[in-house]
Motif scaffolding. Structure first.
Motif, mmCIF file in Angstrom:
data_model
loop_
_atom_site.group_PDB
_atom_site.id
_atom_site.type_symbol
_atom_site.label_atom_id
_atom_site.label_comp_id
_atom_site.label_asym_id
_atom_site.label_seq_id
_atom_site.Cartn_x
_atom_site.Cartn_y
_atom_site.Cartn_z
ATOM 1 N N PRO A 288 1.020 -1.100 -0.058
ATOM 2 C CA PRO A 288 0.161 0.092 -0.158
ATOM 3 C C PRO A 288 0.899 1.235 -0.122
ATOM 4 C CG PRO A 288 0.160 -0.833 2.414
ATOM 5 C CD PRO A 288 0.853 -1.764 1.212
ATOM 6 N N LEU A 289 0.278 2.342 -0.304
ATOM 7 C CA LEU A 289 0.821 3.681 -0.271
ATOM 8 C C LEU A 289 1.206 3.957 1.186
ATOM 9 C CD1 LEU A 289 -1.644 5.671 -2.382
ATOM 10 C CD2 LEU A 289 0.457 4.538 -3.112
ATOM 11 N N ARG A 290 2.338 4.719 1.377
ATOM 12 C CA ARG A 290 3.013 4.807 2.687
ATOM 13 C C ARG A 290 2.709 6.011 3.179
ATOM 14 N NH1 ARG A 290 2.926 -0.587 4.511
ATOM 15 N NH2 ARG A 290 4.067 -1.943 2.951
ATOM 16 N N ASP A 291 3.922 7.113 3.423
ATOM 17 C CA ASP A 291 3.917 8.153 4.247
ATOM 18 C C ASP A 291 4.912 9.238 3.597
ATOM 19 O OD1 ASP A 291 6.053 7.645 5.778
ATOM 20 O OD2 ASP A 291 4.724 6.953 7.257
ATOM 21 N N THR A 292 4.656 10.356 3.900
ATOM 22 C CA THR A 292 5.962 11.487 3.337
ATOM 23 C C THR A 292 7.334 11.188 3.755
ATOM 24 O OG1 THR A 292 5.372 12.997 4.860
ATOM 25 C CG2 THR A 292 4.278 13.274 2.812
ATOM 26 N N GLU A 293 7.351 10.655 5.229
ATOM 27 C CA GLU A 293 8.847 10.478 5.531
ATOM 28 C C GLU A 293 9.346 9.202 4.944
ATOM 29 O OE1 GLU A 293 6.030 10.727 7.410
ATOM 30 O OE2 GLU A 293 6.501 12.432 8.746
ATOM 31 N N THR A 294 8.556 8.175 4.365
ATOM 32 C CA THR A 294 9.023 7.103 3.738
ATOM 33 C C THR A 294 9.524 7.573 2.213
ATOM 34 O OG1 THR A 294 7.308 5.495 4.758
ATOM 35 C CG2 THR A 294 8.295 4.770 2.532
ATOM 36 N N GLN A 295 8.680 8.414 1.806
ATOM 37 C CA GLN A 295 9.192 9.091 0.295
ATOM 38 C C GLN A 295 10.435 9.568 0.553
ATOM 39 O OE1 GLN A 295 6.172 11.806 -0.357
ATOM 40 N NE2 GLN A 295 4.633 10.195 -1.283
ATOM 41 N N ASP A 296 10.781 10.286 1.420
ATOM 42 C CA ASP A 296 12.168 10.849 1.689
ATOM 43 C C ASP A 296 13.203 9.902 1.527
ATOM 44 O OD1 ASP A 296 10.993 13.426 1.682
ATOM 45 O OD2 ASP A 296 10.910 13.526 3.751
ATOM 46 N N VAL A 297 12.970 8.830 2.321
ATOM 47 C CA VAL A 297 13.865 7.856 2.478
ATOM 48 C C VAL A 297 14.176 6.966 1.100
ATOM 49 C CG1 VAL A 297 14.450 5.483 3.767
ATOM 50 C CG2 VAL A 297 13.612 7.505 5.017
ATOM 51 N N LEU A 298 13.189 6.892 0.549
ATOM 52 C CA LEU A 298 13.129 6.048 -0.731
ATOM 53 C C LEU A 298 13.904 6.756 -1.778
ATOM 54 C CD1 LEU A 298 9.579 4.388 -1.142
ATOM 55 C CD2 LEU A 298 11.709 3.484 -0.291
ATOM 56 N N TRP A 299 13.767 8.348 -1.833
ATOM 57 C CA TRP A 299 14.558 8.936 -2.622
ATOM 58 C C TRP A 299 15.759 8.988 -2.659
ATOM 59 C CZ3 TRP A 299 13.567 10.641 -7.171
ATOM 60 C CH2 TRP A 299 12.541 11.164 -7.717
ATOM 61 N N ARG A 300 16.514 8.941 -1.201
ATOM 62 C CA ARG A 300 17.736 9.040 -0.984
ATOM 63 C C ARG A 300 18.349 7.306 -1.257
ATOM 64 N NH1 ARG A 300 16.176 11.215 4.166
ATOM 65 N NH2 ARG A 300 16.245 9.422 5.346
ATOM 66 N N HIS A 301 17.509 6.420 -1.161
ATOM 67 C CA HIS A 301 18.007 5.210 -1.920
ATOM 68 C C HIS A 301 18.078 5.002 -3.008
ATOM 69 C CE1 HIS A 301 18.448 2.562 1.674
ATOM 70 N NE2 HIS A 301 17.658 3.208 2.259
ATOM 71 N N ILE A 302 17.518 5.903 -3.931
ATOM 72 C CA ILE A 302 17.379 6.021 -5.489
ATOM 73 C C ILE A 302 18.691 6.610 -5.666
ATOM 74 C CG2 ILE A 302 16.356 7.037 -7.412
ATOM 75 C CD1 ILE A 302 13.427 6.658 -6.209
ATOM 76 N N ALA A 303 18.952 7.726 -4.914
ATOM 77 C CA ALA A 303 20.130 8.523 -5.358
ATOM 78 C C ALA A 303 21.320 7.806 -5.063
ATOM 79 C CB ALA A 303 20.152 9.739 -4.578
#
Length: 482
Positions: A288-303
């Motif tokens: 499922p969709l999560r939260d904005t804090e998770t989004q920030d972490v996932l972007w760091r893992h992408i980078a």
């Protein structure tokens, strides 16, 4: 040298380099990279970016769901939408039904894809019934160029850990890649049952019914099975910080483990499930969709390189009785069709929020959108790069084109990213030197796409794992991995 087609004046970018050059194309392949090239046909790319065409490596096209519901997109509408989103090739799933042979499964999808796709295509084979006969058929699938498989750790289609190990072993032996939907089935069932029993039935309760812990446990278990067999594994649609961390740690250990995430986990949140009326049903997907804090972490893992690819997990079910509400409207969240569209929005969203906003470089964008998928799924260097001899699979982007996301070219009746401001859109897409979309207009015909025979996965940069219990040097000579 005279060329069939020349793309002039653009800025070229690969996964490693950015430079100005013309591209000369002959017989559907890149023949020349240089300056002042001439050709029978010319595309002026001045002020534009010239990139390898996107490879969409996770989408559900003309496929029945676990509920027996056919996706809204067939290979015609799905491939057209993919092309308008900057993709020149895609790899949907060919889903085995219980009791069906591998040959029968692939023949079914050949019939669905060949007459309709406007771009090149291949399949990932979903294995739901991996009995001895099916496992014995897998080498034939490899021989015809289907070299990736998907298994589920949840749903009625889930495999046991023992079956998972058998599939990993066969795939490793033949140079293939196993993909896994990693969520703990019993944890999900227990949570959903208790929520519904206590009257929590609205779409928004889909999120607490699938806790992050269930993904984390399953990812940890899947990685352990991969390490035991020393077999390549792709963890699909990672949606949690701990899940991403587990993938990163496994890769640091040298394990043949790869990860992907999806735009919905970067741009949407569980609050979208709580929209008025039944609109929240549009946003039911799994995980499922999560939260904005998770989004920030996932972007760091992408980078940082944890994720090899960002894919759409396009699973289109219309917002009506033919799709989301096929079981009726007065039902609990478990009976609403699971999945959302996104095949056309994947790359514009990743470019706009990634490259334009400085989260990733243009070269990282190329890697995440095309090159890494080509390497992992056995298509590189024929696809996924701008190199002499490669297929002329090319997307020309206008990096300044700003639009408000709205109606797309799929067969859907909603766009989950509607209303978002997006900068950077593909304007012309070629597959094997043939225009599919030209200046925003479809020019290809159904059936123009061709099946891509794929080879072995590229595991460069990882050493694999050799456990003391599976190494003949330390397990008294037993040949466990053959």
């Amino acid at each position: 040298m005279q060329h069939d087609l020349v793309i002039k004046g653009g800025t070229l970018a690969t996964a490693s380099d950015t430079f100005g050059a013309d591209i000369g194309i002959r017989d559907g392949r890149i023949a020349t990279l240089g300056h002042d090239l001439t050709g029978d046909d010319v595309i002026d790319a001045t002020g534009k970016l010239v990139l390898p065409g996107g490879i969409e490596a996770h989408c559900h096209i003309a496929q029945e769901s676990g509920m027996g519901l056919m996706t809204a997109d067939d290979y015609e509408t799905g491939s057209i939408s993919a092309a308008f989103g900057g993709n020149s090739c895609f790899v949907p799933f060919a889903a085995q039904k219980k009791g069906q042979s591998v040959a029968e499964t692939l023949a079914t999808y050949d019939g669905r894809a060949a007459p309709k796709s406007v771009i090149d295509y291949s399949y990932h084979l979903i294995l739901t019934d991996p009995n001895a006969d099916v496992l014995a058929e897998l080498p034939d699938a490899f021989a015809r160029g289907v070299t990736s498989f998907k298994v589920f750790m949840t749903y009625a289609t889930r495999v046991s850990d023992a079956q998972f190990l058998d599939i990993l072993t066969v795939a490793r032996r033949h140079g293939g890649l196993t993909m896994v939907h990693a969520e703990n089935h019993d944890m999900l069932t227990w949570m959903a049952t208790n929520l519904v029993k206590n009257g929590y039935t609205d779409p928004k309760y889909h999120a607490p019914a699938r806790p992050a812990l269930a993904e984390e446990e399953a990812i940890n278990r899947a990685i352990s099975l991969s390490k035991l067999t020393n077999a390549p594994l792709m963890i699909v649609h990672v949606s949690t910080p701990k899940g991403a961390q587990l993938v990163a740690q496994a890769r640091a250990d040298g394990a043949y483990v790869f990860g992907e995430t999806c735009p919905q986990y970067l741009f949407l949140t569980r609050d979208d499930l709580d929209r008025p009326g039944q609109d929240g049903a549009k946003y039911i997907c799994s995980p499922p969709l999560r939260d904005t804090e998770t989004q920030d972490v996932l972007w760091r893992h992408i980078a940082g390189g944890t994720f090899s690819v960002v894919t759409s997990d396009h699973a289109p079910f219309r917002f009506d009785e033919s799709g989301k509400f096929s079981n009726g409207r007065d039902v609990d969240f478990r009976q609403i069709a699971n999945g959302m569209p996104g095949i056309e929005m994947r790359l514009p969203m990743l470019f706009s929020e990634g490259v334009v906003k400085g989260r990733i470089s243009l070269n990282q964008f190329v890697a995440l959108s095309s090159t890494n998928a080509a390497r992992l799924y056995g298509m590189h260097p024929t696809k996924g790069t701008l190199a002499i001899g490669a297929d002329a699979d090319i997307a020309i982007w206008d990096p300044t084109d700003t639009r408000i996301a709205g109606e797309m070219h799929d067969a859907m009746d909603y766009n989950p990213f509607e209303g978002m401001k997006v900068t950077g859109w593909p304007v012309t897409v070629l597959t094997r030197g043939r225009r599919v979309v030209d200046q925003g207009t479809l020019v290809a015909k159904p059936g123009d796409g061709a099946f891509v025979k794929r080879g072995r996965s590229d595991l460069s940069g990882l050493t694999g794992t050799r456990l003391p219990e599976t190494d003949p040097a330390t397990n008294f000579g037993a040949q466990v991995l053959r």
